[in-house]
Enzyme design. Structure first.
Site, PDB file in Angstrom:
ATOM      1  N   ASP A 281       6.714  -0.494   0.359  1.00  0.00           N
ATOM      2  CA  ASP A 281       6.900   0.140   2.055  1.00  0.00           C
ATOM      3  C   ASP A 281       7.487  -0.790   2.375  1.00  0.00           C
ATOM      4  OD1 ASP A 281       5.882   0.876   4.408  1.00  0.00           O
ATOM      5  OD2 ASP A 281       4.222   1.140   4.018  1.00  0.00           O
TER       6      ASP A 281
HETATM    7  C1  BGC Z   1       4.554   2.860   6.553  1.00  0.00           C
HETATM    8  C2  BGC Z   1       5.034   4.154   5.761  1.00  0.00           C
HETATM    9  C3  BGC Z   1       6.450   5.252   5.607  1.00  0.00           C
HETATM   10  C4  BGC Z   1       7.775   3.886   5.956  1.00  0.00           C
HETATM   11  C5  BGC Z   1       8.773   4.215   5.909  1.00  0.00           C
HETATM   12  C6  BGC Z   1       6.103   2.987   6.814  1.00  0.00           C
HETATM   13  O1  BGC Z   1       6.003   1.888   8.650  1.00  0.00           O
HETATM   14  O2  BGC Z   1       3.967   2.403   6.585  1.00  0.00           O
HETATM   15  O3  BGC Z   1       4.049   5.200   5.875  1.00  0.00           O
HETATM   16  O4  BGC Z   1       5.817   5.843   4.855  1.00  0.00           O
HETATM   17  O5  BGC Z   1       7.145   2.983   6.891  1.00  0.00           O
HETATM   18  O6  BGC Z   1       8.472   5.624   7.174  1.00  0.00           O
END
Ligand code: BGC
Length: 740
Positions: A281
């Site tokens: 993530d």
């Molecule tokens: C979120 C993800 C997301 C990623 C990219 C993160 O902060 O938890 O779900 O896909 O950002 O935007």
């Protein structure tokens, strides 16, 4: 210096052009053989594009140079045919010309914004959800997006957690079917087609069980609970063809998910034999320092890579440290090679080595920009997602001949607030988004007078607008109100301790109710809210979530009876925050309560009812359905036999309508305790008024399996109950026995 590079480039190009004859694995290996350690780390590195951010940015890179040097394998938040084409051009200037993968959070639509996933889940309509994902993929892929960071398949039992809006609610069975439908929708006819996007099941794992519902918080749970409740939708997504997984921010029992070998290596890539790749993530590799799990970015890279995280989103830990870690023997070359193989394989499967620009088509992008069929599908999905929570005295539907309707509340003329958290602000968007005002206006004739007052803002304390609202209400035959949460009140980093209607909205409703006119309240939200006074006093309530581009039209369809609501809650609605976590599939305990007056036999609070406000599976229709008793093919079945359960459903009301018939079981005695109810099947049944139909479910021993204390997925002979009904708290029941 120039010559060898040129030679390698020619060799690589030849490899790629001869490649058709080889299998993808052979092609992957032939590229891998040419790669330096630095280039391998580059493939495992993902950067955010300079246009938008969905996390804390690190702006220290010479992005263009790094892409040209082969130090970037993928980009996120980079969309549009032109931008993706430009960046791809840069990647093709790198030594090995390995194309970039473009990823994006296409969570509930791209150009056409669909209802938030929790709302769609309320439809219990798998086909419609698959179509919604399909359309998202068609639109996103035309804008150069190869890969969506969706579906989010985190089960959550905590509406304080803002990200419940992104998932399918609290149930592992429903959640698994929805995960599958969405993955299938994103993939369409499969890799190689220009409108197929790679899915990403996230966030692996147990992110939805953050302690206290506080985003990013720790998760502490038994492995049995993990397997029983939180893992099934991930397994379903993997089986349905999710190309990738994203790990999660939380630690699970003390080990951050990003550095968690049990989750990523043992379960996902081991037991489940997952062949895709895992992306971290945003920044979660580096965040393991804050967790107190590693001391610096280098150790973070070592821990994440060894645990099976193949791509580093925005931590820069891999690109800066992996080559050195391999040289020091702290990360084996085989670990890096395995990760790079997985990533390259997807690039091959997507056809990017054959045509790196195949997704970046301005023409296709233009065609998909305002696609009428997509808007139609959105309206359909939106009306199927609206839950009728209450409808006393048949307040709804409203007659189209009504003389005067007062439309009151801060959302009546709202546009972008209908879109929800993971949606995009396109420059020309507001004209396209259908407000409730616009939707009602296009539904009623010129004889109907529409009055409007905002009444109050979403989240302030001023009641200055109440007088005008009361004035309008007094002139009306019916008052239609739209209240709730703004689009950024649920979502990532939007946990709340109080999940009441914000500001003075409930007071505005009270003022409307005091006029004595019939009141309909529509609640926009990204999570279950608490609105007990409204629930107890106002005759009609529709839960309208955040419904997307066509929200107002879909709402008008339901308000005026052109569509009879059929949605059912995918999450329990608590009576107060103090009940949380509250969910339908709990264990009975040794002192189960049977009523609110039970003083000793109650595993509940003395100052609170046992029961939630609205149960999982609740949702009304303008008609009423009656359920006959259940008949079973046999009261005893062997493990090799099927059990057939039948009942007759009758539409006993005055409207044609669709019911979601739900089947639950309870395993009465097990070697580990079993939930009081577990959803095991459902069917959507449409009946004309007065019509009856036999509804049949078939169960096999596989529906009776569970994880025992050794985490084996077994069944046990014994006594079971089977329940069928229109909600988890309103069911008929029958008994059966499973023998060897
Ligand atoms: C979120 C993800 C997301 C990623 C990219 C993160 O902060 O938890 O779900 O896909 O950002 O935007």
């Amino acid at each position: 210096m120039k010559r060898p590079i040129l030679t390698i480039a020619i060799v690589a190009t030849t490899f790629f052009s001869q490649a058709q004859k080889k299998t993808i694995d052979q092609r992957v290996d032939s590229v891998l053989k040419l790669m330096t350690l630095e280039e391998k780390a580059g493939q495992m590195n993902q950067y955010n594009g300079p246009w938008a951010a969905t996390g804390p940015l690190t702006n220290d890179d010479k992005l263009i140079d790094q892409i040209k040097e082969g130090k970037v394998g993928s980009m996120l938040n980079t969309t549009g045919a032109v931008r993706t084409r430009d960046l791809q051009q840069l990647a093709l200037q790198s030594r090995l010309k390995i194309p970039l993968l473009f990823g994006q959070d296409v969570v509930h639509g791209y150009r056409t914004i669909f209802p938030i996933p929790l709302a769609e889940a309320a439809s219990w309509n798998l086909e419609a959800m698959e179509r919604s994902a399909r359309i998202a993929a068609i639109e996103a892929s035309a804008a150069g997006v190869h890969w969506t960071f969706a579906p989010m398949v985190d089960i959550s039992r905590d509406p304080r957690w803002g990200r419940v809006m992104e998932g399918a609610g609290e149930d592992p069975f429903l959640g698994s079917l929805i995960a599958k439908a969405r993955v299938k929708g994103f993939l369409g006819k499969g890799f190689g087609n220009t409108d197929a996007v790679m899915a990403c099941a996230k966030h692996f794992a147990a992110y939805g069980a953050a302690i206290g519902g506080r985003d990013y918080n720790s998760v502490d749970m038994s492995l049995r609970q993990l397997w029983e409740t939180y893992l099934p939708p991930f397994k379903a997504a993997a089986e349905a063809g999710a190309a990738t997984f994203m790990n999660s921010f939380n630690d699970l029992n003390g080990i951050p998910a990003t550095g968690n070998g049990y989750l990523q290596r043992e379960i996902l890539k081991g037991k489940w034999n997952f062949k895709g790749f895992v992306v971290s993530d945003w920044g979660s590799v580096g965040e393991m320092i804050n967790h107190g799990f590693v001391k610096d970015n280098k150790e973070a890279a070592m821990s994440a890579a060894n645990a099976g995280s193949d791509m580093d989103m925005e931590s820069r830990a891999y690109i800066q440290n992996l080559p050195q870690l391999v040289k020091e023997g702290k990360v084996k070359l085989t670990v890096v090679d395995d990760a790079v193989r997985r990533i390259l394989k997807k690039k091959f499967e997507m056809g990017l080595f054959d045509d790196p620009f195949k997704y970046s088509s301005e023409e296709r992008e233009k065609q998909q920009w305002n696609n009428a069929d997509h808007l139609k599908a959105e309206r359909d999905m939106a009306k199927k997602s609206i839950v009728l929570l209450k409808n006393d005295r048949q307040t709804l539907p409203i007659s189209k001949q009504t003389k005067t309707i007062a439309l009151i509340g801060p959302f009546i003329k709202a546009k972008s607030d209908n879109l929800g958290f993971w949606s995009y602000d396109w420059p020309d968007d507001s004209a396209r988004i259908v407000s409730v005002w616009d939707g009602v206006k296009s539904k009623v004739g010129t004889d109907t007078k529409m009055l409007y007052a905002k009444g109050c803002n979403i989240n302030d304390t001023s009641t200055a607008g109440f007088a005008e609202a009361i004035e309008m209400a007094k002139q009306a035959d019916v008052i239609v109100m739209n209240v709730g949460e703004a689009r950024d009140m649920s979502g990532e980093a939007k946990s709340k301790s109080s999940i009441r209607l914000p500001g003075v909205q409930e007071d505005l409703i009270k003022a409307m109710q005091a006029t004595g006119k019939p009141v309909v309240v529509m609640i926009n939200a990204g999570r279950p809210l608490i609105f007990n006074w409204v629930a107890d006093n106002v005759p009609a309530i529709l839960y309208t979530w955040w419904l997307g581009t066509e929200a107002g039209n879909a709402i008008a369809d339901v308000l005026f009876g052109d569509y009879n609501p059929s949605a059912k809650l995918p999450m329990t609605f608590p009576l107060t925050e103090g009940q949380i976590p509250i969910y339908y599939n709990y264990y009975n305990t040794g002192r189960p309560a049977t009523s609110d007056s039970d003083r000793f036999y109650r595993s509940a609070y003395i100052d609170l009812s046992l029961y939630p406000k609205y149960a999982f599976g609740h949702g009304l229709s303008y008609t009423s359905f009656s359920y006959s008793d259940i008949t079973l093919s046999n009261s005893t079945i062997k493990s090799t036999e099927k059990l057939i359960a039948k009942m007759t459903l009758t539409n006993a009301g005055n409207f044609d309508g669709e019911e979601t018939v739900q089947l639950y079981i309870r395993d009465l005695f097990g070697s580990v305790v079993r939930p009081v109810k577990e959803l095991k099947g459902f069917q959507k049944v449409f009946l004309k008024k007065g019509e009856s139909k036999e509804v049949m479910f078939t169960l096999t021993v596989d529906d009776l399996r569970f994880y025992n204390d050794k985490l084996q997925y077994i069944y046990e002979p014994g006594d079971f109950k089977l329940f069928i009904g229109g909600s988890s708290d309103k069911t008929k029941e029958a008994d059966f026995k499973l023998v060897k």
